[in-house]
Design an enzyme around this catalytic site. Structure first.
Site, PDB file in Angstrom:
ATOM      1  N   ASN A 181      -2.695   4.568   0.235  1.00 15.75           N
ATOM      2  CA  ASN A 181      -2.436   4.885   1.643  1.00 15.75           C
ATOM      3  C   ASN A 181      -0.989   4.522   1.931  1.00 15.75           C
ATOM      4  OD1 ASN A 181      -2.290   5.044   4.403  1.00 15.75           O
ATOM      5  ND2 ASN A 181      -3.759   3.386   4.821  1.00 15.75           N
ATOM      6  N   LYS A 213       0.593   4.964   4.602  1.00 19.49           N
ATOM      7  CA  LYS A 213       0.800   4.616   6.026  1.00 19.49           C
ATOM      8  C   LYS A 213       2.045   5.351   6.545  1.00 19.49           C
ATOM      9  CE  LYS A 213      -1.705   0.396   5.149  1.00 19.49           C
ATOM     10  NZ  LYS A 213      -1.973  -1.004   5.478  1.00 19.49           N
ATOM     11  N   HIS A 248      -9.268   3.670   9.926  1.00 17.30           N
ATOM     12  CA  HIS A 248      -8.502   2.533   9.388  1.00 17.30           C
ATOM     13  C   HIS A 248      -8.319   1.492  10.503  1.00 17.30           C
ATOM     14  CE1 HIS A 248      -5.263   0.165   7.694  1.00 17.30           C
ATOM     15  NE2 HIS A 248      -5.569   0.679   6.525  1.00 17.30           N
ATOM     16  N   GLU A 254      -5.870  -0.132  11.367  1.00 19.28           N
ATOM     17  CA  GLU A 254      -4.630   0.041  12.144  1.00 19.28           C
ATOM     18  C   GLU A 254      -4.815   1.100  13.226  1.00 19.28           C
ATOM     19  OE1 GLU A 254      -2.093   0.566   8.731  1.00 19.28           O
ATOM     20  OE2 GLU A 254      -2.406  -1.543   8.221  1.00 19.28           O
ATOM     21  N   GLU A 261     -12.204  -2.932   4.000  1.00 19.49           N
ATOM     22  CA  GLU A 261     -10.869  -3.509   4.128  1.00 19.49           C
ATOM     23  C   GLU A 261     -10.893  -4.634   5.155  1.00 19.49           C
ATOM     24  OE1 GLU A 261      -7.660  -0.511   2.755  1.00 19.49           O
ATOM     25  OE2 GLU A 261      -7.927  -0.305   4.905  1.00 19.49           O
ATOM     26  N   GLY A 303      -1.996  -6.324   3.962  1.00 19.89           N
ATOM     27  CA  GLY A 303      -0.571  -6.612   4.051  1.00 19.89           C
ATOM     28  C   GLY A 303      -0.224  -8.085   4.092  1.00 19.89           C
ATOM     29  N   SER A 360      -4.396  -5.943   0.143  1.00 17.88           N
ATOM     30  CA  SER A 360      -3.561  -6.719  -0.791  1.00 17.88           C
ATOM     31  C   SER A 360      -3.953  -6.540  -2.254  1.00 17.88           C
ATOM     32  CB  SER A 360      -3.556  -8.204  -0.396  1.00 17.88           C
ATOM     33  OG  SER A 360      -2.951  -8.388   0.868  1.00 17.88           O
ATOM     34  N   GLY A 401       0.611  -1.196   0.399  1.00 12.74           N
ATOM     35  CA  GLY A 401       1.973  -1.457  -0.072  1.00 12.74           C
ATOM     36  C   GLY A 401       2.204  -1.141  -1.536  1.00 12.74           C
TER      37      GLY A 401
HETATM   38  P1  13P Z   1      -2.155  -3.388   1.652  1.00 15.19           P
HETATM   39  O1  13P Z   1      -2.554  -2.965   0.256  1.00 15.19           O
HETATM   40  O2  13P Z   1      -0.690  -3.205   1.918  1.00 15.19           O
HETATM   41  O3  13P Z   1      -2.675  -4.736   1.979  1.00 15.19           O
HETATM   42  O4  13P Z   1      -2.863  -2.356   2.657  1.00 15.19           O
HETATM   43  C1  13P Z   1      -4.222  -2.085   2.509  1.00 15.19           C
HETATM   44  C2  13P Z   1      -4.595  -0.959   3.388  1.00 15.19           C
HETATM   45  O5  13P Z   1      -4.587  -1.069   4.596  1.00 15.19           O
HETATM   46  C3  13P Z   1      -4.927   0.329   2.751  1.00 15.19           C
HETATM   47  O6  13P Z   1      -5.482   1.217   3.658  1.00 15.19           O
END
Ligand code: 13P
Length: 247
Positions: free
Chosen positions: A8, A10, A92, A94, A162, A168, A207, A229
């Site tokens: 992802n 983002k 998600h 977010e 998640e 993150g 993560s 990330g």
């Molecule tokens: P990270 O791998 O950056 O922690 O993000 C996870 C995520 O939100 C994937 O959708």
């Protein structure tokens, strides 16, 4: 069941980032698991041109619940499909936090995705406060009940667990905690969808990195990862793909 390594991106990436996809494809022509990248919508079409005829699948990061109309700034599931997507991430944390998306809205979007022929990657996960309060399974269970529409099957649905506090942050749950939630999700899917649920893939996200991917993939009922990330760099994502292919 074909395991799934999903990235992802983002709100990251530009046409300059297409070089990462070229590297990923050059290094993993036959990855041994399914590879999925969900770039910003602006990059779907150029990425689809690179991915044609390769083992790489593409997805959107959200879609509108309606097929078309006066919804400035939104993208429909059919538009994602038209641009080359086979998947779409929905619900998600977010989007739940930034845009107030409810379980009911996520379920509507999942139906729109299904109608357009996309596989919905539906995200669930507790906040740190909810985990500390001992409410993880209640929260995940309610999200699953509300966000996953009737008729879910492996052909139209992937679940991503998640934990919000792991996204993150570099912090991940213990492997026992991951196992507990994935087992809970598998049971809930089975109770609701019966044999159709057996092959629904359950990804872990939060993560995930090359250094921890192997131990996470060894956890029962973990069928892959949703990576933020670490999906932006071909070398890191490729290492996660290789770790998954080893199972
Ligand atoms: P990270 O791998 O950056 O922690 O993000 C996870 C995520 O939100 C994937 O959708």
């Amino acid at each position: 069941m074909r395991r799934l390594a999903a990235g992802n991106w983002k709100m990251n990436g530009s046409t300059a980032s297409l070089g990462e996809i070229r590297s990923l494809l050059a290094d993993h022509p036959d990855p041994g698991c399914e590879m999925l990248i969900c770039p910003p919508a602006t990059l779907l079409a150029p990425m689809a041109a690179l991915a044609a005829g390769t083992a790489l699948s593409l997805g959107g990061q959200d879609c509108h619940q309606n097929t078309s109309g006066a919804h400035t700034g939104d993208v429909s599931a059919a538009m994602l499909k038209d641009a080359g997507a086979g998947y779409v991430i929905l619900g998600h944390s977010e989007r739940r936090a930034d845009h107030g998306e409810t379980d009911q809205l996520v379920a509507q979007k999942a139906l729109a995705a299904r109608e357009a022929g996309l596989v919905a990657v539906i995200c669930l996960g507790e906040t740190g406060g909810e985990r500390d309060a001992g409410r993880t399974l209640d929260v995940v269970g309610a999200q699953l009940a509300g966000s996953v529409p009737d008729g879910a099957s492996a052909a139209n649905t992937v679940i991503a667990y998640e934990p919000v506090w792991a996204i993150g942050t570099g912090r991940i749950p213990t492997l026992e905690q991951i196992a507990e939630v994935h087992d809970f999700i598998a049971r809930a899917l089975n109770a609701r969808f019966g044999s159709a649920a057996g092959a629904i893939r359950i990804l872990y996200g939060g993560s995930v990195k090359p250094s921890n991917a192997g131990e996470i993939f060894a956890v029962p009922h973990v069928h892959g990862a949703l990576v933020g990330g670490a999906s932006l760099k071909a070398a890191d994502f490729g290492a996660i793909v290789s770790a998954l292919a080893a199972f």
